[in-house]
Design an enzyme around this catalytic site. Structure first.
Site, PDB file in Angstrom:
ATOM      1  N   ASN A 143      49.494  37.372  26.732  1.00 48.83           N
ATOM      2  CA  ASN A 143      48.793  38.585  26.326  1.00 48.83           C
ATOM      3  C   ASN A 143      49.300  39.178  25.017  1.00 48.83           C
ATOM      4  O   ASN A 143      48.819  40.210  24.573  1.00 48.83           O
ATOM      5  CB  ASN A 143      48.821  39.635  27.444  1.00 48.83           C
ATOM      6  CG  ASN A 143      50.227  40.070  27.796  1.00 48.83           C
ATOM      7  OD1 ASN A 143      51.193  39.367  27.498  1.00 48.83           O
ATOM      8  ND2 ASN A 143      50.350  41.215  28.443  1.00 48.83           N
ATOM      9  N   CYS A 144      50.250  38.521  24.369  1.00 47.53           N
ATOM     10  CA  CYS A 144      50.794  38.978  23.083  1.00 47.53           C
ATOM     11  C   CYS A 144      49.781  38.694  21.968  1.00 47.53           C
ATOM     12  O   CYS A 144      49.282  37.582  21.839  1.00 47.53           O
ATOM     13  CB  CYS A 144      52.114  38.250  22.820  1.00 47.53           C
ATOM     14  SG  CYS A 144      52.753  38.484  21.159  1.00 47.53           S
ATOM     15  N   ASP A 145      49.487  39.707  21.149  1.00 44.98           N
ATOM     16  CA  ASP A 145      48.520  39.535  20.065  1.00 44.98           C
ATOM     17  C   ASP A 145      48.949  38.470  19.062  1.00 44.98           C
ATOM     18  O   ASP A 145      48.121  37.707  18.567  1.00 44.98           O
ATOM     19  CB  ASP A 145      48.279  40.862  19.336  1.00 44.98           C
ATOM     20  CG  ASP A 145      47.485  41.853  20.178  1.00 44.98           C
ATOM     21  OD1 ASP A 145      46.796  41.417  21.128  1.00 44.98           O
ATOM     22  OD2 ASP A 145      47.564  43.065  19.895  1.00 44.98           O
ATOM     23  N   LYS A 199      48.283  35.104  20.476  1.00 42.59           N
ATOM     24  CA  LYS A 199      46.847  34.810  20.411  1.00 42.59           C
ATOM     25  C   LYS A 199      46.459  34.325  19.016  1.00 42.59           C
ATOM     26  O   LYS A 199      45.700  33.364  18.869  1.00 42.59           O
ATOM     27  CB  LYS A 199      46.023  36.043  20.788  1.00 42.59           C
ATOM     28  CG  LYS A 199      46.137  36.404  22.260  1.00 42.59           C
ATOM     29  CD  LYS A 199      45.392  37.694  22.553  1.00 42.59           C
ATOM     30  CE  LYS A 199      45.594  38.137  23.988  1.00 42.59           C
ATOM     31  NZ  LYS A 199      44.959  39.420  24.280  1.00 42.59           N
TER      32      LYS A 199
END
Length: 116
Positions: free
Chosen positions: A10-12, A15
């Site tokens: 879920n880390c930008d 991603k």
């Protein structure tokens, strides 16, 4: 070429890095700290190639929630233990390309790593 990306899904930044690798058609394995154990061997391997002070993410919520004594006493001899118990404190992503580690994501850096 063996490519492993270490992080949490879920880390930008993770991603963005995954998207870049996918767009370049680079095969990689994702090591999810939330699903796979963060072991002493793994962290020691990070510290062998990367400065422990760079591996510890001091900007994240997990670090900020530590008590002041833990923050003030953070040192090379106790950092690994803290990261094993708090994997979200490992700066992301760590990318292993044939065993060579790179910390963080910048498109230019990745382009250099994967020059063909």
């Amino acid at each position: 070429m063996a490519v492993i990306m270490y992080g949490i899904p879920n880390c930008d930044t993770i991603k963005k890095a995954k998207r870049w690798l996918d767009e370049q058609n680079i095969d990689y394995t994702f090591y999810d700290y939330k699903k796979q154990p963060v072991t002493a061997e793994l962290v020691d391997g990070f510290f062998e190639q990367l400065d422990w002070t760079q591996v510890v993410n001091k900007r994240g919520t997990t670090y900020r929630q530590l008590d002041d004594a833990t923050k003030q006493n953070l040192a090379s001899d106790n950092a690994a233990e803290l990261l094993i118990s708090n994997p979200s404190m490992i700066k992301r992503p760590i990318l292993s390309v044939d065993g060579e580690l790179t910390l963080g994501f910048k498109p230019d850096l990745y382009a250099q790593l994967f020059q063909r």
